[in-house]
Motif scaffolding. Sequence first.
Motif, mmCIF file in Angstrom:
data_model
loop_
_atom_site.group_PDB
_atom_site.id
_atom_site.type_symbol
_atom_site.label_atom_id
_atom_site.label_comp_id
_atom_site.label_asym_id
_atom_site.label_seq_id
_atom_site.Cartn_x
_atom_site.Cartn_y
_atom_site.Cartn_z
ATOM 1 N N ASN A 52 0.786 -1.111 0.037
ATOM 2 C CA ASN A 52 -0.090 -0.335 -0.112
ATOM 3 C C ASN A 52 0.908 1.293 0.068
ATOM 4 O OD1 ASN A 52 0.708 -0.078 2.605
ATOM 5 N ND2 ASN A 52 -0.990 0.616 3.651
ATOM 6 N N GLY B 2 4.757 2.875 2.963
ATOM 7 C CA GLY B 2 3.950 2.092 3.227
ATOM 8 C C GLY B 2 3.960 1.161 4.411
ATOM 9 N N SER C 122 -3.665 4.879 0.415
ATOM 10 C CA SER C 122 -4.354 3.806 -0.415
ATOM 11 C C SER C 122 -5.322 2.854 0.163
ATOM 12 C CB SER C 122 -3.415 3.176 -1.419
ATOM 13 O OG SER C 122 -2.610 2.430 -0.584
ATOM 14 N N PRO D 272 -2.704 -3.282 2.720
ATOM 15 C CA PRO D 272 -2.025 -3.637 1.583
ATOM 16 C C PRO D 272 -2.622 -4.973 0.979
ATOM 17 C CG PRO D 272 -0.580 -3.495 3.878
ATOM 18 C CD PRO D 272 -2.264 -3.196 4.058
#
Length: 1516
Positions: A1210, A1252, A1229, A1232
């Motif tokens: 992610n 991330g 986002s 993951p």
Amino acid sequence: MSVFVLLAALMWGAVEGSPQIFGNSPYWLNDLGGISLYIYGGGFSSDQFNHFDSVKGNKVQLVNEVDTIDCPVIRYLTTQNIIVCTVGPRTNTAGPGEYQIKVWSDGVEATGYKTVRFIWWAAPKVKSVTPIFAKTGSRVRYIGGFHTDDLDQINTEDTEQSASGSKRISKVYMGRVLCDMYESASNSTLYGQLTSSELTCQPQTVYIGPMNASMYVTNEGPSVTDRAGLYVNSKDKLYQHHTYAVVESVSPYISSTKGGTLLTITGQGFSKDTTQVDVGGAACEVKDVTNTEITCITPSQDLTSPGSGEMGLLFELWRGEHFIDVENEDKWAALNSSHPSYESSVHIEMSHTVQIDTPSVGKYRGYLHVGHDGLYTLLPHQFTYHRLYLANDGNPDNMTYHHWNQDFTLYKDTPAYFEIRFRQTGELKFLLIFRDYNAKFTYSQARHGLNEKHRVLINPKEQMEKQQFTVTGPSTMAKLYINGFSSDLVNVSDPEQVLGAVMGLTEQQCMMNGDNPKFMFSCSYEKDDTFPSGTAGITRDHVEPYCGRRVRETRKRDGLIYQDDNKGTLDANDYPYVCFALKGDVKTVMQARFYWKDNRGRDRYDIITFTHNTAYSSDRWTYACHNLITAAKNSWIASQGYTEGSTLDILRVYVPLQTDPLGIVYIDEFTFSSEDITVIQTRPSALKSSGGILVSNVQVSVDNNDTYSIEFQTGNCLSGFPLLGVYTGQADSSWPGALQSATSETYDLGSGSEVTVTRTHLATGPVQGTWDLHIQDKVLKGIRPDIEGDKLAVKLNTLMGVNNGFYVSDRRGCDHFYWTIEWLTNPGRKDLSTVDDQNLVYDGESVSTSVFRTSEGQVYHNPISPDFVTTHTDQTKVVVRVNGYTAACEGQCDITFDDSKFTTLTSVSGNSGGEGVHTLTVTGSGFTATDTALYTVTVGGKDCVVTSVSATQVICTVVLTAGSYQVGVSMQPYGSAINTLTYNVDLSVTSVSPTTGGTGGYYELTVAGQGFLDLADMTSQDGVTVGGAACQVVASIYSEVKCIVPPGLEAESDVACNVSNWSDTSITCTTPTLPPQTYIVWVNNDQGRASQPSGGAVTVTVVLKVTGTSTTQGSVKGGTLLAVHGQGFGMDCSLLEVRLGSRGDVCQVQECTDTSLTCQIQLTPKNHFIRNTGTYSAVGVSWQPSSIEVREGDTVTWVWQQGDNQITHNVFQSVSPIDNSYNGVGFYSGSPIPSGAFQVKFNHESTVYFAGDPIQGTTLSGQITVMRPEQEAYPVQVTLGGIDATYEPNDIDVTLSVSGCPTLVEGPFDGCNLTSTTTNPSGLSFTTHTCLTPSLTQISASTTDTVPGLRGIHVRGGATLTLTGSGFGEDTCQHQVTVGGAGCSVTSANADTVTCDLDDLANLVPVKPSPVRLIVLNRGEATVDIINYEDEGEVVVVPVVIDFTPRQGSVAGGTTVTFTGTGLNSESGVIVYMGGASCTVMSVTATSITCLTSPLAESVVMPTVSVAGVRINYDY
């Protein structure tokens, strides 16, 4: 009997049912694979030879987090209790080296956790080859570690044959061909000695150039090459062994001055396709090449010159001639090759010895050949005195003096001339060293590769805490006091006793509990401790220890904490427990290596992996002992014969490895013990409560008989020491607070004795704040002063967009911090980095920073390889190059040009036999050869076939067309005649047919005569003209030419006009798309082409031109309106394009006529991609690129795909380049996922960091730099239907008018210097400038709302926005405002303020930050200069419900309810509830929501409406 014993051993420990893995051998593997892996266990498949069922049988793979390696099973060696397979190569060598063995038998995965480790030393290795540089065909000696001295010529392609168990050298290679170890195929005698570290062989190759040695060892795989044995040649190729060709003789040694002599060159190492020959620097035309002979035709003497000769360096000595001033040109001018004391030789080796028995002067001369342009240094060594001269253009006349270690620039295609002038007394040990600073190789790749290293230092002027003791009166015993802790009684007049008491108070004390244990190799890692052999890591004193003052750090290590590979040193039966305290996040398993004997009595050295069952953590210390006897008993070696009580010597112990590749593991209180013990912490350091001060050492200095000083040295650089207390009875209860800030105290100890303790120096604290590193034109900002080296390396890799490109080591102390930055993958010298330290904070006197270079990136050729150097020669040398490498000369290699033996030509005559065949008779003298094959006659470059010769003439035949030809004769072996002759062939026309034709042309004309060219040989310069116009040739031979007669006037184009109407007197047609120019109109019908009028041809002129523009300047953000005048624009605006530059920016056409257009400048956003296609040392992938620059308005799309390693990704906006956590408000986002894409638009100038969730402990991160559009001059091109308009400016002013707005804002701001830039002198340009760019500095709203969790200015639809800034207009019509995709109606305006109503309700997007865009007519779009852009520079429309109807409905549901308001439409969804029951949404607009109620009990309920996940406000 032996077979029975083996089978019994293999079956021992077999199990019924599911497959299980007990153990494996070997544990260590090499990266290239090829090793037979033995896996011991039970329950393996018995169906080994089933080739038709993919599930049946055994399957083996080696697996870790980032890689999977297949291990094909060798069936005939595999049973139900043992599997043998051949390990494949690693596909991801950047990842961890440990792999788990996974076995599937008949589709069922085996239980049992066993591992193998790939390591560099596991493969056979060829370390070096001698000789390094040699003639082709030379015998070579390999030095290395072969793991065996057994030789067996085995078929390496047969994996089953190579799996029989023993190690044998099966093949030896040099380059890609075999290197034979036997003297002959039928002879078993080896060329030389064969041991496990040395062999001799004969390469079966005549290849010239760089080669590497290799071998294949059964059960070990292919060999690897040691970088220490790899050299770099002149073409940037790596090699262990380098061959060169040799010229032994040249015949004849004289040539005609006109060339043409056939030379025969003998030697070794020639190659048919890659051999070149030069004579005096000019090409000698190669005729034939074998391995030992070359024939070539010499060039003319006037093409040759002195210069570069054979490989090597010319050594010249004037023995006995000696002078001190070597720089004296006059003295050198008196010395030449004719001097009686002169002697010379050529040296190939650049390290050699010359005996000079009397003081002399001399020179080394030659040329340097390099593989790339760049900076270099040449370092001659071992002269009594010398001076270096160099000309990088290769001309000796231009050479200049270069002092020692001076850099100079060399060029790939220009050999540089150099000359070393010296005087010498005694033996000369010549050595030529060469430094290449633009090198192509790093330390890890080549023997002489050196990596660039910069050391960054932070030097605070540290002050240690120092307290002075003054004792008066008699000696007295007293106790020392710190923070509530007291020492034993000490004599306060004795500084050493006081020192011991202070040391005891400031360390962590511990106690061991056990019955009566015995210990081996105990270590607390203190200053004077003896560490166990093989201990990895580094000792640290800035970390709170488990006991004492210091700990051992194993960061980035393999966890080795003990190593002694000598059996008998440490018996696990006597010391079965390994004990230590550990702090860190580690894996659940650890390893140990043992010596033991298996059930066949063989000595075994094996590693076992076992689970330690201890909950270690990075936030606390944990002490534990681990039973190695139990670990061995429960491991696979038990199935191979190990039993408790049998031999088990401990050779190595590895502590558990960290789970995060960047994590740190600390070890303390290590020992081997005879029993399970515990070590518990008792009294902490007395300074723990003073902020955790860690005292690494205490020193005492005596000032005089009554006074001494105590100095505290800290590991973690903290300040805040309390004053030491001294007492005899009871400690004062006020001391914990009072002594913390006291500067001096006098303590009465009774009996007339007292002690005064005075704080003479107050300790400084640690350096805080941040510093920035400027490195390779980039800046890494916000670096903590205590950052660990490996974390700094990760940040540098991210900044540079590279993977594993940097290694950073660090050292720290309270008076210094330094980091050594090493470039691992980018070779060559770099500009020195710099530090910006203005954000460092320090409470001491000063803190300084500096950067210096500790190693220059380079390839350090010591000595330089011979192929870099060729001799300088004043003679005409024959030089051979094979594969681009200059050959050495071991005989006569020069020739002389001499015409005394060569032919002379006097005349040439000839006659034509038809169709261009001419017989030539060449007369002259010196035609001594009688064989026609020895003669070559050329006529204008064509071969004339010799038919007969005599002493005075040569006769030959050749096909010629009209022209004047040079005739040359060459007779071998002497070459070309010293002169040439001229032979002429006339061109004649005898007839033309037909002799008349129509003016429309286009009929065939036949011309007869002699000397014509064949059609295939004709060029643009050849042809036929009729009346001055070209007649298109369609056929041509020696005696006839045919062509198509042109019309009376030549047409300018040949494109069809699409006829729509045709009559006897008129034709109507439509032209295709045509570039601007004048076209002749031709009419054709079935009777031919119509003739043109007598007054001139009928023409059509196509016009598309630009004559002027209203302005050529505007805002850097675009938005400027442009009026363009010209001709031929047409009435279809969709066909018009106005392009700006090459990035894709345009001026969008809004309206047009045939003579004008109006367009608006638009900067076209670009979408940038970041993909997970890079590699990373820990997880095998990384963001690529990890650092990117974009322009305001651009978007960035992250794209990731799932690979075999099942990694998920992610991406989110992180806090900083150092802190990779989510910043809580930026883009995110989501969780993951294996594959996905995520896009973000960046509207404002900024630096954005992204990261991330950690992947297997590793965080992938990067940064995006959002740039404001710069001042730029764009070339402008107007096109219509893809055709470019011409630019023909006139003097007529072009004015821009906008309907409804009588005046526009034009011109620069007051006091702004508007400079013009011209980038398109032959065309139209548009320049953007800050002087024409309005600035928006503040946005406010008439009313605001607040939605938790969203940034920006929160407003309702219909709100009034006030925009403040500069460069605005005075009229409302001069402004356009948009919020996202919605308009905002301007209601008032002046030079610095614009107000507008957000009334475009239908296009407002709720709950989403929308950029505000202001365009001022006609300056253009304003920049948004709001510092806190995300909170104050974007607008968020808040959804609001004003009312709803009806206010009552049926309990059975089905009532249609309509909510009215603003900001209600959302792509993310609308949800409505009536009380606890859903109301099904039927329709949504920007101002209304309609839903259908569900059944609900009779009650009064509150409707709740959520738009885009936000519960909306009610305004009723």
